[in-house]
Design a protein around this motif. Structure first.
Motif, PDB file in Angstrom:
ATOM      1  N   LYS A 248      32.068  54.610  70.727  1.00 15.90           N
ATOM      2  CA  LYS A 248      31.106  54.095  71.985  1.00 15.90           C
ATOM      3  C   LYS A 248      31.232  52.660  72.271  1.00 15.90           C
ATOM      4  CE  LYS A 248      27.129  54.572  74.825  1.00 15.90           C
ATOM      5  NZ  LYS A 248      27.779  54.743  76.037  1.00 15.90           N
ATOM      6  N   MET A 249      31.242  52.057  70.958  1.00 14.80           N
ATOM      7  CA  MET A 249      30.962  50.587  70.938  1.00 14.80           C
ATOM      8  C   MET A 249      32.193  49.866  71.490  1.00 14.80           C
ATOM      9  SD  MET A 249      29.419  49.228  67.256  1.00 14.80           S
ATOM     10  CE  MET A 249      27.712  49.701  66.689  1.00 14.80           C
ATOM     11  N   ALA A 250      33.480  50.463  71.193  1.00 11.67           N
ATOM     12  CA  ALA A 250      34.677  49.950  71.792  1.00 11.67           C
ATOM     13  C   ALA A 250      34.647  49.720  73.361  1.00 11.67           C
ATOM     14  CB  ALA A 250      35.958  50.709  71.447  1.00 11.67           C
ATOM     15  N   GLU A 251      33.741  50.653  74.103  1.00 12.02           N
ATOM     16  CA  GLU A 251      33.703  50.676  75.452  1.00 12.02           C
ATOM     17  C   GLU A 251      32.136  50.816  75.809  1.00 12.02           C
ATOM     18  OE1 GLU A 251      34.855  55.510  75.818  1.00 12.02           O
ATOM     19  OE2 GLU A 251      36.473  53.699  76.073  1.00 12.02           O
ATOM     20  N   THR A 252      31.424  50.018  75.226  1.00 12.44           N
ATOM     21  CA  THR A 252      30.132  50.020  75.302  1.00 12.44           C
ATOM     22  C   THR A 252      29.627  49.791  76.899  1.00 12.44           C
ATOM     23  OG1 THR A 252      27.639  49.348  74.577  1.00 12.44           O
ATOM     24  CG2 THR A 252      29.663  47.785  74.622  1.00 12.44           C
ATOM     25  N   SER A 253      28.606  50.510  77.179  1.00 16.55           N
ATOM     26  CA  SER A 253      28.057  49.788  78.481  1.00 16.55           C
ATOM     27  C   SER A 253      26.959  49.213  78.460  1.00 16.55           C
ATOM     28  CB  SER A 253      27.758  51.434  79.399  1.00 16.55           C
ATOM     29  OG  SER A 253      26.788  52.115  78.689  1.00 16.55           O
ATOM     30  N   ASN A 254      26.275  48.909  77.108  1.00 14.16           N
ATOM     31  CA  ASN A 254      25.276  48.135  77.129  1.00 14.16           C
ATOM     32  C   ASN A 254      25.835  46.643  77.050  1.00 14.16           C
ATOM     33  OD1 ASN A 254      23.226  46.358  75.126  1.00 14.16           O
ATOM     34  ND2 ASN A 254      22.319  48.336  75.311  1.00 14.16           N
ATOM     35  N   ILE A 255      25.461  46.049  78.071  1.00 15.33           N
ATOM     36  CA  ILE A 255      26.045  44.627  78.320  1.00 15.33           C
ATOM     37  C   ILE A 255      25.471  43.588  77.090  1.00 15.33           C
ATOM     38  CG2 ILE A 255      23.899  43.839  79.770  1.00 15.33           C
ATOM     39  CD1 ILE A 255      27.685  43.029  80.235  1.00 15.33           C
ATOM     40  N   GLU A 298      15.555  41.755  73.771  1.00 13.67           N
ATOM     41  CA  GLU A 298      15.840  41.586  75.009  1.00 13.67           C
ATOM     42  C   GLU A 298      17.378  41.669  75.397  1.00 13.67           C
ATOM     43  OE1 GLU A 298      15.481  37.940  78.169  1.00 13.67           O
ATOM     44  OE2 GLU A 298      14.579  37.523  76.189  1.00 13.67           O
ATOM     45  N   LEU A 299      18.065  41.232  74.411  1.00 10.38           N
ATOM     46  CA  LEU A 299      19.773  41.239  74.563  1.00 10.38           C
ATOM     47  C   LEU A 299      19.915  42.649  74.741  1.00 10.38           C
ATOM     48  CD1 LEU A 299      22.429  40.050  73.905  1.00 10.38           C
ATOM     49  CD2 LEU A 299      22.295  40.777  71.747  1.00 10.38           C
ATOM     50  N   PHE A 300      19.493  43.688  74.149  1.00  8.17           N
ATOM     51  CA  PHE A 300      19.943  45.353  74.140  1.00  8.17           C
ATOM     52  C   PHE A 300      19.274  45.802  75.323  1.00  8.17           C
ATOM     53  CE2 PHE A 300      20.673  44.682  69.490  1.00  8.17           C
ATOM     54  CZ  PHE A 300      21.957  44.575  69.381  1.00  8.17           C
ATOM     55  N   LEU A 301      18.385  45.418  76.043  1.00  8.17           N
ATOM     56  CA  LEU A 301      17.752  45.741  77.188  1.00  8.17           C
ATOM     57  C   LEU A 301      18.055  44.891  78.591  1.00  8.17           C
ATOM     58  CD1 LEU A 301      14.067  46.044  75.768  1.00  8.17           C
ATOM     59  CD2 LEU A 301      15.593  48.124  76.238  1.00  8.17           C
ATOM     60  N   THR A 302      18.398  43.813  78.334  1.00 11.87           N
ATOM     61  CA  THR A 302      18.713  43.266  79.792  1.00 11.87           C
ATOM     62  C   THR A 302      19.875  43.863  80.506  1.00 11.87           C
ATOM     63  OG1 THR A 302      19.120  40.947  80.573  1.00 11.87           O
ATOM     64  CG2 THR A 302      20.514  41.453  78.615  1.00 11.87           C
ATOM     65  N   ARG A 303      19.984  43.660  81.751  1.00 12.15           N
ATOM     66  CA  ARG A 303      20.932  44.228  82.796  1.00 12.15           C
ATOM     67  C   ARG A 303      21.567  43.100  83.103  1.00 12.15           C
ATOM     68  NH1 ARG A 303      19.593  48.115  80.597  1.00 12.15           N
ATOM     69  NH2 ARG A 303      18.940  50.283  81.504  1.00 12.15           N
ATOM     70  N   ASP A 304      21.353  41.632  82.833  1.00 13.01           N
ATOM     71  CA  ASP A 304      22.037  40.434  83.317  1.00 13.01           C
ATOM     72  C   ASP A 304      23.007  39.914  82.413  1.00 13.01           C
ATOM     73  OD1 ASP A 304      22.535  37.776  84.379  1.00 13.01           O
ATOM     74  OD2 ASP A 304      20.356  37.387  84.340  1.00 13.01           O
ATOM     75  N   PRO A 305      24.301  40.173  83.070  1.00 13.83           N
ATOM     76  CA  PRO A 305      25.272  39.664  82.012  1.00 13.83           C
ATOM     77  C   PRO A 305      25.140  37.918  81.615  1.00 13.83           C
ATOM     78  CG  PRO A 305      26.264  40.920  84.098  1.00 13.83           C
ATOM     79  CD  PRO A 305      24.827  40.538  84.285  1.00 13.83           C
ATOM     80  N   VAL A 306      24.734  37.156  82.514  1.00 15.38           N
ATOM     81  CA  VAL A 306      24.603  35.827  82.058  1.00 15.38           C
ATOM     82  C   VAL A 306      23.573  35.649  81.187  1.00 15.38           C
ATOM     83  CG1 VAL A 306      24.064  33.673  83.082  1.00 15.38           C
ATOM     84  CG2 VAL A 306      25.140  35.055  84.435  1.00 15.38           C
ATOM     85  N   ARG A 307      22.275  36.264  81.197  1.00 13.70           N
ATOM     86  CA  ARG A 307      21.282  36.499  80.359  1.00 13.70           C
ATOM     87  C   ARG A 307      21.720  36.925  78.853  1.00 13.70           C
ATOM     88  NH1 ARG A 307      17.382  33.393  78.071  1.00 13.70           N
ATOM     89  NH2 ARG A 307      15.761  34.867  77.329  1.00 13.70           N
ATOM     90  N   ALA A 308      22.537  38.043  78.951  1.00 12.91           N
ATOM     91  CA  ALA A 308      22.875  38.477  77.758  1.00 12.91           C
ATOM     92  C   ALA A 308      23.943  37.769  77.038  1.00 12.91           C
ATOM     93  CB  ALA A 308      23.661  39.852  78.153  1.00 12.91           C
TER      94      ALA A 308
END
Length: 691
Positions: A248-255, A298-308
């Motif tokens: 799953k990591m190779a195509e993770t949906s966690n931004i 916060e990194l693993f919970l954010t939905r904001d790509p810029v913030r991530a």
């Protein structure tokens, strides 16, 4: 290189052939399985299975039904929920999957991760009061809480409900929470007792959702991250979790995870357990070590790509700062040890230093433990006179029991056989050092401190093919209790030695039976080798496929290299000559000439010692020094001749030396002016015998 004791599994060839046939696997793969006690097709299928159908019913865990009822009631009543986590990778990933899941169910859910530097590990009464004051009515712990009896009692007295999910060892009595979910509970019949904290949190989510497959598909990447980082056995359910997670990591949906992979340079590379352990986990742990674990959460919970992207970059920066702190402490510790540590007598290292970072000393402990092969305790001294320490140990020395024997000197301590933490008043540190040394003296021998290297099997050159190496992939994912296979071969010729990365690593060309391999030895420079070009060696290694510019080739990644028996026998013959001479026995002129150094030999030996000594000391394997000097000087300096040179220098009061348990230890003595060896009786006697 640190001497290791090789433990080579016996190769049962008939059983290997049968297993290879029954499992339709390569003989090399069957040899590894057989070495690990897996000798039937059925056992191999169970061991290698990564099918999610192998996940157990979460309700087999004690108190799981109560935990589900309590959480569902809170969701129905729209109560404010807080997930109380921990600051390591396991605790952070457990926090994130629990918070994300509960929020997806409409919960008002926040998280709380204690500050490692200010609060330390686990729950605190102050945190309970603060969280209740902020409206928390259900507290769910992840990767913590199983021994927090007083803190949980305080939380419930305030009016909070508490659900504990943890995987650490339990005390005889459990906290009086609304539910205590821990597969280590004595009364828990759950079939697999080695889940990580994130694994136990996953089980609660599975019980809430009622569909383990769906939950695994959703969180496998974070589950694998926490499981591998916490060094859990990669067998049973953990194997299923990690195998799914690496895919799953190779195509993770966690931004956030995707940005971390990009920032770490791993986005388009093959992801393995080793990548988690050595690339991703240190960056996540760095945030907790530096007191900012909330950045990782916060990194693993954010939905904001810029913030991530910003958070991923900050984690990498935190890791660089952690590395700088680590290197500074390590440099100071090594300088102290060169003056204070006696490798022949000291069985434990205890050091204290001012200004050392509390969150980093544990890593330095691990590095020193690996380097010296003995237990290590480092203590960071605060300005108020309090020392906060961390310890790491080796197999055979129970560090927790050692600290227990010194309990009267400590304010607090905890841990297990191989790792522990402690708090001590600065005034008691010297007494603690002496007590730990005395404990080590009575509970461990120098032989016990020699690290063991388990080897799956000895192989022949013709076994090393791209096809056989590729076939080993069915054993993945690797990790604790399913380590990457280690093989060995004997009597290889060292054809070439090439220093890499400013001599931090070495590439060797090894040859046997006309076959030639490139071999990498990491973490050791040319000066750390116990052999030279042309020597015969035995090698223990992992087998890997190196891909470069579209070309695939075999590479050996070396775990250890040692001189072959033929080299040791040659050394012994020379030492017998030397010992005969030292005992005033008869030598022929030819034998004397073998031992007799000329002026250039003496200069080569002296220069090597002076250049390599640190703080006037040099400690090397006794059979390595002559080969290193011979390789550097391109002179014929055998081990017998080396000892004659050392005797000449010792006789002239330039050095003292002794050797014990395979280590040669040389101490330079202070002298003024030009070194004078003209009066050497040792040299004159040998010269007269040589004719």
């Amino acid at each position: 290189m640190k001497t290791k004791h090789w433990v080579i599994a016996a190769l049962d060839e008939p059983r290997v052939r049968m297993l290879a046939h029954d499992c339709a696997c390569a003989p090399l793969t069957a040899a590894v399985l057989s070495a690990r006690g897996i000798d039937t097709a059925q056992a191999a299928e169970r061991y290698l299975s990564c099918d999610s159908k192998g996940l157990h019913d979460p309700f087999l865990m004690a108190d799981m039904d109560r935990a589900v009822q309590t959480v569902r009631r809170a969701l129905e009543n729209n109560e404010h929920i807080v997930v109380y986590g921990d600051y390591d990778v396991d605790g952070i990933t457990a926090t994130c999957i629990m918070v994300d899941y509960l929020r997806s169910k409409g919960a008002v859910c926040e998280y709380y991760i204690p500050n490692r530097l200010n609060e330390g590990y686990g729950l605190s009464r102050a945190a309970m009061e603060r969280l209740y004051g902020q409206g928390t009515r259900l507290l769910i712990t992840v990767d913590s809480g199983i021994t927090a009896d007083e803190e949980i009692a305080a939380a419930r007295a305030l009016g909070m409900k508490v659900v504990i999910t943890d995987h650490h060892e339990c005390h005889d009595s459990l906290p009086e929470a609304d539910a205590v979910v821990d597969c280590k509970r004595a009364d828990c019949d759950y079939p697999f007792g080695s889940l990580a904290g994130v694994g136990v949190a996953f089980k609660l989510i599975c019980a809430l959702e009622g569909d383990a497959g769906t939950v695994l598909a959703r969180y496998a990447d974070l589950l694998a991250l926490g499981t591998v980082a916490d060094v859990m056995p990669i067998v049973g359910e953990n194997r299923i979790i990690v195998a799914a997670g690496l895919k799953k990591m190779a195509e993770t949906s966690n931004i956030g995870l995707e940005m971390l992979l990009r920032e770490a340079g791993m986005k388009h590379k093959r992801l393995t357990s080793a990548a988690i352990s050595f690339v991703l986990a240190p960056r996540i742990n760095a945030a907790g070590r530096m007191g900012q674990a909330e950045l990782a959460a916060e990194l693993f919970l954010t939905r904001d790509p810029v913030r991530a992207q910003m958070l991923a970059a900050e984690l990498c920066e935190q890791n660089k700062r952690r590395q700088n702190e680590e290197n500074q402490i390590l440099t100071q510790a090594l300088a102290r040890l060169r003056m204070e540590y006696n490798p022949l007598e000291d069985k434990i290292i205890v050091l204290a230093g001012e200004g050392w970072h509390h969150g980093v000393i544990g890593i330095v402990c691990s590095r020193l433990c690996d380097r010296y092969g003995c237990p290590v305790v480092l203590i960071a001294l605060d300005e108020d006179g309090t020392g906060k320490g961390s310890g790491r140990s080796v197999k055979g020395f129970n560090l927790f029991e050692a600290l227990t024997s010194c309990g009267d000197l400590l304010q607090r301590y905890g841990g297990h056989e191989l790792a522990a933490g402690l708090t001590v008043d600065a005034a008691h540190i010297e007494a603690l050092r002496e007590r730990l040394r005395a404990y080590a003296e009575n509970h461990v021998s120098m032989a016990d401190l020699i690290p063991q290297l388990p080897i799956d099997c000895m192989i022949e050159p013709e076994w090393i093919t791209l096809e056989n190496i590729q076939a080993l992939s069915v054993l993945e994912p690797y990790g604790m209790q399913n380590e990457e296979p280690v093989f060995c071969m004997k009597d290889l010729t060292v054809e070439e030695i090439t220093p890499i990365s400013s001599d931090r690593h070495v590439r060797l060309t090894l040859v046997k039976d006309g076959k030639r391999w490139s071999a990498m030895l990491f973490g050791t420079g040319v000066g750390g080798l116990g052999f030279a070009q042309g020597n015969m060696v035995d090698a223990a290694f992992h087998l890997e496929i190196n891909e470069f510019r579209g070309r695939r080739s075999v590479q050996l990644t070396l775990c250890d290299v040692r001189l072959s028996e033929c080299e040791n026998l040659a050394d012994q013959k020379l030492l017998n000559l030397y010992n005969t001479y030292m005992a005033d026995g008869p030598l022929t002129a030819r034998e004397a000439r073998i031992l007799l150094p000329d002026r250039s030999d003496l200069v080569a030996v002296w220069r090597h010692i002076v250049c390599r000594a640190e703080d006037g000391r040099l400690s090397v394997p006794s059979n390595a020094l002559s080969r290193r000097i011979a390789w550097e000087s391109r002179r014929e300096i055998n081990i017998g001749k080396l000892f004659v040179c050392l005797d000449v220098f010792s006789e002239s009061s330039l050095i003292s030396y002794h050797f014990k348990e395979g280590m040669l230890n040389i101490l330079l003595k202070p002298y003024e002016g030009k070194a004078d060896i003209s009066g050497s009786v040792v040299l004159a006697t040998l010269q007269s015998m040589a004719g």
